[in-house]
Design an enzyme around this catalytic site. Structure first.
Site, PDB file in Angstrom:
ATOM      1  CG  ASP A 155       7.914  16.928  57.482  1.00 60.25           C
ATOM      2  OD1 ASP A 155       8.845  17.789  57.673  1.00 60.25           O
ATOM      3  OD2 ASP A 155       7.626  16.270  58.685  1.00 60.25           O
ATOM      4  CD  GLU A 207       8.267  -2.452  51.820  1.00 56.22           C
ATOM      5  OE1 GLU A 207       9.235  -2.718  51.743  1.00 56.22           O
ATOM      6  OE2 GLU A 207       7.129  -1.786  51.221  1.00 56.22           O
ATOM      7  CG  ASP A 250       6.388  11.173  59.073  1.00 55.20           C
ATOM      8  OD1 ASP A 250       5.244  11.143  59.256  1.00 55.20           O
ATOM      9  OD2 ASP A 250       7.246  12.003  59.642  1.00 55.20           O
TER      10      ASP A 250
HETATM   11  N1  LIG Z   1       7.920   1.240  57.124  1.00 53.82           N
HETATM   12  C1  LIG Z   1       8.759   1.663  58.133  1.00 53.82           C
HETATM   13  N2  LIG Z   1       9.745   0.884  58.019  1.00 53.82           N
HETATM   14  C2  LIG Z   1      10.841   0.899  58.971  1.00 53.82           C
HETATM   15  N3  LIG Z   1      10.991   2.068  59.846  1.00 53.82           N
HETATM   16  C3  LIG Z   1       9.779   2.835  60.034  1.00 53.82           C
HETATM   17  C4  LIG Z   1       8.882   2.756  58.981  1.00 53.82           C
HETATM   18  N4  LIG Z   1       8.075   3.651  59.280  1.00 53.82           N
HETATM   19  C5  LIG Z   1       8.452   4.444  60.292  1.00 53.82           C
HETATM   20  N5  LIG Z   1       9.779   3.953  60.674  1.00 53.82           N
HETATM   21  C6  LIG Z   1      10.630   4.541  61.644  1.00 53.82           C
HETATM   22  O1  LIG Z   1       9.886   5.247  62.659  1.00 53.82           O
HETATM   23  C7  LIG Z   1      10.203   6.696  62.518  1.00 53.82           C
HETATM   24  C8  LIG Z   1       9.040   7.396  62.974  1.00 53.82           C
HETATM   25  O2  LIG Z   1       8.081   7.280  61.697  1.00 53.82           O
HETATM   26  P1  LIG Z   1       7.501   8.590  61.041  1.00 53.82           P
HETATM   27  O3  LIG Z   1       8.454   9.467  60.613  1.00 53.82           O
HETATM   28  O4  LIG Z   1       6.663   8.141  59.989  1.00 53.82           O
HETATM   29  O5  LIG Z   1       6.491   9.122  62.364  1.00 53.82           O
HETATM   30  P2  LIG Z   1       6.617  10.665  62.947  1.00 53.82           P
HETATM   31  O6  LIG Z   1       5.771  10.242  64.364  1.00 53.82           O
HETATM   32  O7  LIG Z   1       6.275  11.606  62.148  1.00 53.82           O
HETATM   33  O8  LIG Z   1       8.112  10.757  63.293  1.00 53.82           O
HETATM   34  P3  LIG Z   1       8.914  12.043  63.446  1.00 53.82           P
HETATM   35  O9  LIG Z   1       8.341  13.022  64.509  1.00 53.82           O
HETATM   36  O10 LIG Z   1      10.428  11.756  63.962  1.00 53.82           O
HETATM   37  O11 LIG Z   1       9.031  12.328  62.050  1.00 53.82           O
HETATM   38  C9  LIG Z   1      10.936   6.880  61.293  1.00 53.82           C
HETATM   39  O12 LIG Z   1      12.109   7.861  61.344  1.00 53.82           O
HETATM   40  C10 LIG Z   1      11.543   5.519  61.166  1.00 53.82           C
HETATM   41  O13 LIG Z   1      12.845   5.465  61.909  1.00 53.82           O
HETATM   42 MG   LIG Z   2       8.987  11.444  60.606  1.00 51.12          MG
END
Ligand SMILES: Nc1ncnc2c1ncn2[C@@H]1O[C@H](COP(=O)(O)OP(=O)(O)OP(=O)(O)O)[C@@H](O)[C@H]1O
Ligand SMILES: [Mg+2]
Length: 282
Positions: free
Chosen positions: A171, A125, A188
């Site tokens: 986290d 989603e 995340d």
């Molecule tokens: N389901 C979602 N809906 C909307 N935006 C999302 C969604 N999942 C992730 N994002 C966006 O993408 C970004 C990165 O996602 P996520 O934190 O899961 O990955 P990450 O690689 O671990 O990032 P980070 O290293 O910045 O923590 C989130 O901060 C958010 O802005």
């Molecule tokens: Mg993240």
């Protein structure tokens, strides 16, 4: 709505018919690239995991402890770091997030609804704000004291539900919570741990809750003196934590008794973290 040429890692999903078009790249995080995609009438989010070598080190220290692997050959290979082992570690890391999402959604935690996991890509989603745009992270939003207290309480309820489902996020912070039209959504989760089987679960839960306290304490300073983490863990350990529990934010430490085992674990954790930090800096 616009579209872009599908990046190679999403091409297979386009060919399989799981994705119709790729609209745009949303973010490039430390562990993944995130895209907005169209699937039929739905707009979804595609999280493409980076290879282990491009990722940060956060999974190295404690997150992988007690992660279930299918067989001992796999476990040995993972420990030795062979190519097969690295692939297995990789797959375990990626599927951990999918597993956690299904488990938490079932437990009534507000997480993005997972739709599919294919070729290292998680389709879920797209969390949106009131305008239907991708929701901002808490970190990018200002709150009144009242809003801060409300969201803090909502998120503690989510943390309790997660723990009742046996999961510690590991986290949780203002960077991994989105503000949707209907309230905060936790994202995340690849490092989520099994609360019962991981020696670091308590420390991780306390850190998660502390991050919430410090973040919302910026807007509502009275939150700074609360001790919800210890309160929640104490209830959990005594087997009386339930999703509907009423929290006070107060915690009375038992005087006298020192838990030597947990003191030693804290020391081990600090040493392991320091070693990981040195490795990263090489
Ligand atoms: N389901 C979602 N809906 C909307 N935006 C999302 C969604 N999942 C992730 N994002 C966006 O993408 C970004 C990165 O996602 P996520 O934190 O899961 O990955 P990450 O690689 O671990 O990032 P980070 O290293 O910045 O923590 C989130 O901060 C958010 O802005
Ligand atoms: Mg993240």
């Amino acid at each position: 709505m616009g579209r872009m040429k599908a990046p190679p890692r999403l091409q297979a999903l386009v060919e399989e018919g799981l994705i119709d078009t790729v609209v745009r790249q949303l973010m490039s995080g430390k562990e993944a690239m995130v895209y907005v995609v169209r699937c039929g009438d739905d707009t979804r989010c595609a999280k493409v995991y980076k290879d282990a070598t491009e990722r940060s080190f956060r999974q190295a220290v404690d997150y992988t402890e007690n992660r279930k692997v299918k067989n001992t050959r796999q476990a040995r290979a993972m420990a030795k770091g062979t190519r097969f082992g690295r692939q297995a570690t990789e797959a375990a890391w990626q599927s951990a997030e999918v597993d956690a999402l299904y488990r938490l959604a079932a437990a009534g935690v507000r997480v993005p609804k997972p739709h599919n996991f294919h070729d290292g890509v998680l389709l879920m989603e797209l969390v949106v704000d009131a305008n239907g745009d991708a929701a901002p992270r808490l970190n990018d939003v200002e709150f009144t004291p009242e809003q801060a207290r409300t969201h803090h309480a909502t998120l503690l309820t989510q943390v309790v539900r997660m723990l009742c489902a046996g999961v510690v996020h590991g986290d949780l912070s203002e960077f991994n919570i989105l503000l949707a039209a209907d309230g905060p959504v936790v994202i995340d989760l690849p490092q989520a741990v099994d609360a019962a089987g991981n020696n670091h679960a308590q420390r991780m839960l306390l850190r998660d809750v502390d991050n919430l306290r410090i973040f919302f304490g910026r807007f509502a300073p009275e939150l700074l003196s609360t001790e919800h983490g210890h309160e929640i863990w104490d209830l959990y350990e005594r087997g009386v934590l339930s999703p509907g529990v009423t929290l006070t934010g107060l915690f009375v430490r038992k005087s006298g008794a020192v838990d030597l085992g947990s003191v030693m674990r804290e020391i081990d954790d600090a040493l392991a973290e320091d070693a990981a930090r040195k490795l990263r800096m090489q």
